[in-house]
Motif scaffolding. Structure first.
Motif, mmCIF file in Angstrom:
data_model
loop_
_atom_site.group_PDB
_atom_site.id
_atom_site.type_symbol
_atom_site.label_atom_id
_atom_site.label_comp_id
_atom_site.label_asym_id
_atom_site.label_seq_id
_atom_site.Cartn_x
_atom_site.Cartn_y
_atom_site.Cartn_z
ATOM 1 N N SER A 98 -57.992 -82.901 29.045
ATOM 2 C CA SER A 98 -58.474 -84.533 29.742
ATOM 3 C C SER A 98 -56.973 -85.076 30.179
ATOM 4 O O SER A 98 -56.077 -84.485 29.569
ATOM 5 C CB SER A 98 -59.329 -85.490 28.706
ATOM 6 O OG SER A 98 -58.484 -85.622 27.932
ATOM 7 N N ASP A 99 -56.934 -86.173 30.879
ATOM 8 C CA ASP A 99 -55.619 -86.675 31.183
ATOM 9 C C ASP A 99 -54.948 -87.346 29.871
ATOM 10 O O ASP A 99 -54.101 -87.444 29.635
ATOM 11 C CB ASP A 99 -55.769 -87.905 32.231
ATOM 12 C CG ASP A 99 -55.603 -87.190 33.726
ATOM 13 O OD1 ASP A 99 -55.085 -85.974 33.671
ATOM 14 O OD2 ASP A 99 -56.670 -87.651 34.640
ATOM 15 N N ASP A 100 -55.874 -87.841 28.964
ATOM 16 C CA ASP A 100 -55.577 -88.477 27.791
ATOM 17 C C ASP A 100 -54.879 -87.535 27.023
ATOM 18 O O ASP A 100 -53.822 -87.729 25.981
ATOM 19 C CB ASP A 100 -56.628 -88.941 26.991
ATOM 20 C CG ASP A 100 -57.570 -90.241 27.613
ATOM 21 O OD1 ASP A 100 -56.880 -90.707 28.380
ATOM 22 O OD2 ASP A 100 -58.720 -90.432 27.115
ATOM 23 N N SER A 151 -62.846 -88.549 47.719
ATOM 24 C CA SER A 151 -63.032 -87.293 47.588
ATOM 25 C C SER A 151 -63.471 -86.917 46.063
ATOM 26 O O SER A 151 -64.142 -86.027 45.738
ATOM 27 C CB SER A 151 -61.459 -86.494 47.722
ATOM 28 O OG SER A 151 -60.816 -87.347 47.008
ATOM 29 N N ASN A 152 -63.076 -87.797 45.209
ATOM 30 C CA ASN A 152 -63.598 -87.625 43.801
ATOM 31 C C ASN A 152 -65.096 -88.089 43.648
ATOM 32 O O ASN A 152 -65.792 -87.661 42.967
ATOM 33 C CB ASN A 152 -62.684 -88.576 42.763
ATOM 34 C CG ASN A 152 -61.351 -87.892 42.468
ATOM 35 O OD1 ASN A 152 -61.152 -86.992 42.744
ATOM 36 N ND2 ASN A 152 -60.593 -88.799 41.880
ATOM 37 N N ILE A 153 -65.383 -89.199 44.240
ATOM 38 C CA ILE A 153 -66.865 -89.513 44.317
ATOM 39 C C ILE A 153 -67.819 -88.408 44.744
ATOM 40 O O ILE A 153 -68.809 -88.033 43.910
ATOM 41 C CB ILE A 153 -67.122 -90.749 45.137
ATOM 42 C CG1 ILE A 153 -66.327 -92.153 44.675
ATOM 43 C CG2 ILE A 153 -68.445 -91.080 45.734
ATOM 44 C CD1 ILE A 153 -66.244 -93.348 45.387
ATOM 45 N N GLY A 183 -53.057 -92.530 43.299
ATOM 46 C CA GLY A 183 -51.798 -91.712 43.359
ATOM 47 C C GLY A 183 -51.694 -90.855 42.181
ATOM 48 O O GLY A 183 -52.092 -91.198 41.022
ATOM 49 N N TYR A 184 -50.617 -89.693 42.296
ATOM 50 C CA TYR A 184 -50.350 -89.002 40.815
ATOM 51 C C TYR A 184 -48.938 -88.841 40.940
ATOM 52 O O TYR A 184 -48.253 -89.060 41.764
ATOM 53 C CB TYR A 184 -51.015 -87.675 41.086
ATOM 54 C CG TYR A 184 -52.549 -87.693 41.585
ATOM 55 C CD1 TYR A 184 -53.421 -87.969 40.436
ATOM 56 C CD2 TYR A 184 -52.973 -87.203 42.652
ATOM 57 C CE1 TYR A 184 -54.677 -87.729 40.725
ATOM 58 C CE2 TYR A 184 -54.493 -87.073 43.045
ATOM 59 C CZ TYR A 184 -55.315 -87.623 42.115
ATOM 60 O OH TYR A 184 -56.696 -87.357 42.290
ATOM 61 N N MET A 185 -48.699 -88.620 39.523
ATOM 62 C CA MET A 185 -47.164 -88.099 39.272
ATOM 63 C C MET A 185 -47.267 -86.694 38.974
ATOM 64 O O MET A 185 -48.143 -86.614 37.841
ATOM 65 C CB MET A 185 -46.455 -89.101 38.284
ATOM 66 C CG MET A 185 -44.995 -88.748 38.310
ATOM 67 S SD MET A 185 -44.264 -89.359 37.054
ATOM 68 C CE MET A 185 -43.873 -91.100 37.426
ATOM 69 N N GLU A 243 -64.900 -97.260 39.884
ATOM 70 C CA GLU A 243 -64.144 -97.291 41.102
ATOM 71 C C GLU A 243 -63.179 -95.738 41.445
ATOM 72 O O GLU A 243 -62.709 -95.498 40.313
ATOM 73 C CB GLU A 243 -63.063 -98.259 41.331
ATOM 74 C CG GLU A 243 -62.118 -98.581 39.922
ATOM 75 C CD GLU A 243 -61.219 -99.673 40.230
ATOM 76 O OE1 GLU A 243 -61.597 -100.825 40.716
ATOM 77 O OE2 GLU A 243 -60.067 -99.444 40.261
ATOM 78 N N ASN A 244 -63.343 -95.169 42.373
ATOM 79 C CA ASN A 244 -62.437 -93.963 42.700
ATOM 80 C C ASN A 244 -62.286 -93.701 43.883
ATOM 81 O O ASN A 244 -62.861 -94.386 44.892
ATOM 82 C CB ASN A 244 -63.294 -92.845 41.992
ATOM 83 C CG ASN A 244 -62.394 -92.115 41.274
ATOM 84 O OD1 ASN A 244 -61.421 -91.599 41.646
ATOM 85 N ND2 ASN A 244 -62.930 -91.979 39.939
ATOM 86 N N THR A 245 -61.706 -92.673 44.460
ATOM 87 C CA THR A 245 -61.507 -91.909 45.760
ATOM 88 C C THR A 245 -62.859 -91.369 46.270
ATOM 89 O O THR A 245 -63.650 -91.087 45.516
ATOM 90 C CB THR A 245 -60.325 -91.130 46.068
ATOM 91 O OG1 THR A 245 -60.485 -89.910 45.306
ATOM 92 C CG2 THR A 245 -59.073 -91.928 45.548
ATOM 93 N N ALA A 264 -52.451 -94.332 36.957
ATOM 94 C CA ALA A 264 -53.152 -95.423 36.075
ATOM 95 C C ALA A 264 -53.271 -94.893 34.609
ATOM 96 O O ALA A 264 -53.675 -95.512 33.817
ATOM 97 C CB ALA A 264 -54.318 -95.637 36.487
ATOM 98 N N LYS A 265 -52.746 -93.570 34.509
ATOM 99 C CA LYS A 265 -52.923 -92.933 33.198
ATOM 100 C C LYS A 265 -51.718 -93.099 32.275
ATOM 101 O O LYS A 265 -51.721 -92.278 31.008
ATOM 102 C CB LYS A 265 -53.359 -91.528 33.349
ATOM 103 C CG LYS A 265 -54.486 -91.128 34.240
ATOM 104 C CD LYS A 265 -55.798 -91.314 33.563
ATOM 105 C CE LYS A 265 -57.104 -91.037 34.421
ATOM 106 N NZ LYS A 265 -57.298 -89.778 34.751
ATOM 107 N N PHE A 266 -50.731 -93.643 32.742
ATOM 108 C CA PHE A 266 -49.348 -93.652 32.167
ATOM 109 C C PHE A 266 -48.968 -94.921 31.342
ATOM 110 O O PHE A 266 -47.892 -95.087 30.830
ATOM 111 C CB PHE A 266 -48.173 -93.290 33.031
ATOM 112 C CG PHE A 266 -48.402 -92.147 33.677
ATOM 113 C CD1 PHE A 266 -48.111 -90.921 32.841
ATOM 114 C CD2 PHE A 266 -48.636 -91.866 34.906
ATOM 115 C CE1 PHE A 266 -48.099 -89.666 33.438
ATOM 116 C CE2 PHE A 266 -48.529 -90.683 35.707
ATOM 117 C CZ PHE A 266 -48.543 -89.640 34.750
HETATM 118 C C1 LMR Z 1 -60.046 -90.693 37.339
HETATM 119 O O1 LMR Z 1 -59.744 -90.458 36.332
HETATM 120 O O2 LMR Z 1 -60.944 -91.313 37.869
HETATM 121 C C2 LMR Z 1 -59.044 -90.083 38.355
HETATM 122 O O3 LMR Z 1 -57.751 -90.475 37.875
HETATM 123 C C3 LMR Z 1 -59.068 -88.594 38.373
HETATM 124 C C4 LMR Z 1 -58.019 -88.015 39.276
HETATM 125 O O4 LMR Z 1 -57.410 -87.362 38.792
HETATM 126 O O5 LMR Z 1 -58.142 -88.178 40.472
#
Ligand code: LMR
Length: 333
Positions: free
Chosen positions: A72-74, A212-214, A235-237, A208-210, A93-95
């Protein structure tokens, strides 16, 4: 040369060949991410693999692990530090816990559009943010786009007050937490992989999401109301372990940087289109069941009034120089 010397020379030659083959074992890059392959990041990761394996064949191999298959991103930042994976691309938003300055990307209604974000990312201050975690062992390599965050919920949100009492799944951003608290709602941070189940099980009423993710997580089948207020952009890094990157042979690092620049241009060129396509598909599949609401004038102003005060709360953490640089990037040079 006597027979024995010939045999010895042959053995020596063979062992040199074998050790050269061992030494030339390709460098492995494991790229872990959390979204589907038909999203901007999914396409980018796969394109990166294809170009690397075409141009650095036999020298570098890339394995892509989409949809939280590996981490996961965590988890992924620590996995980079432990050498369990070599690349990832978490949303900005994950940093939160790694570099406070990156919260500038979370501030609501700061960026007018994607060109504004690009101008900031390409400015000196923006480029420096790629190195904001280097002292902690994480090197930023590039910024990739996804698209605007859209709020979806079980209830129509005409005004911020309509969210009162609802629970929203958010990415783990203190800014987002504060935003939802300001409108009487609760923001609960949870990994992307848990989002669909959390909605289905009624653990959250909104998110809330984009698009494409939705679409890729079928949220349009679960939520009826979608509110587009243009408050935020996902956006991403693209990141790697700083030691891993520094340890690469110079020519390989240069080729990877060149490939990443190409992939970044490609991802950022197709992100808007992918989101538009996903929005259209969600609306077509959802039929009457999907209602998209885009507040304007006073209604939009009510969202701005509710959320923009969070800027001042986070300014000491982010730094006024970073916020000013982001705001100033709105003006075309
Ligand atoms: C999310 O956790 O909703 C997004 O950051 C997922 C992603 O990587 O687009």
């Amino acid at each position: 040369m006597g027979f024995l010397r010939k045999v010895l020379a042959l053995i020596l030659g063979l062992s040199v060949l074998v050790s050269a083959a061992v030494a030339e074992e390709p460098i492995l890059i494991r790229f872990s991410h959390v979204v589907g392959e038909n999203t901007p990041k999914g396409v980018g990761a796969n394109l990166f693999k294809r170009l690397v394996e075409e141009r650095l064949a036999g020298r570098v191999a890339v394995e892509v692990y989409p949809a939280s298959q590996k981490f996961s991103d965590d988890e992924v930042l620590n996995a980079l530090l432990f050498g369990d994976v070599e690349m990832a691309a978490p949303s900005l938003a994950k940093f939160n816990r790694w570099a406070k300055a990156l919260q500038v990307f979370d501030l609501p209604f700061l960026f007018e559009d994607v060109d504004h974000i690009h101008r900031f990312q390409q400015s000196d201050v923006g480029r420096r943010l790629l190195s904001s975690m280097t002292s902690r062992g994480i090197q930023g390599l590039a910024f990739w786009d996804n698209g605007p965050r859209v709020i979806s919920s079980t209830k129509k949100l005409n005004t911020p007050g309509d969210a009162d009492g609802l629970v929203f799944r958010i990415e783990p951003s203190d800014v987002f937490q504060e935003q939802y608290a300001r409108i009487g709602a609760v923001g609960v941070a949870m990994p992307f992989s848990r989002l669909t189940d959390a909605i289905r099980d009624g653990v959250v009423n909104g998110q809330e999401n984009t698009w494409s993710n939705i679409y890729s997580r079928k949220i349009h089948k679960l939520h009826r109301h979608f509110t587009e207020i243009g408050h935020s952009h996902l956006g991403y890094m693209v990141i790697t372990g700083a030691d891993f990157w520094r340890g690469l042979p110079r020519d390989i690092r240069a080729s990877l940087e060149e490939i990443l620049a190409e992939v970044t241009a490609e991802v950022n060129g197709l992100a808007a289109e992918k989101n538009e396509e996903a929005r259209n598909k969600a609306m077509a599949e959802g039929g009457e069941g999907v209602v998209v609401f885009a507040p304007i004038d006073d209604q939009l102003q009510a969202w701005r009034d509710a959320w923009m005060p969070v800027w001042s709360r986070f300014e000491p953490d982010i730094g006024s120089d970073v916020i000013d640089a982001a705001v100033n990037a709105a003006r075309r040079q």
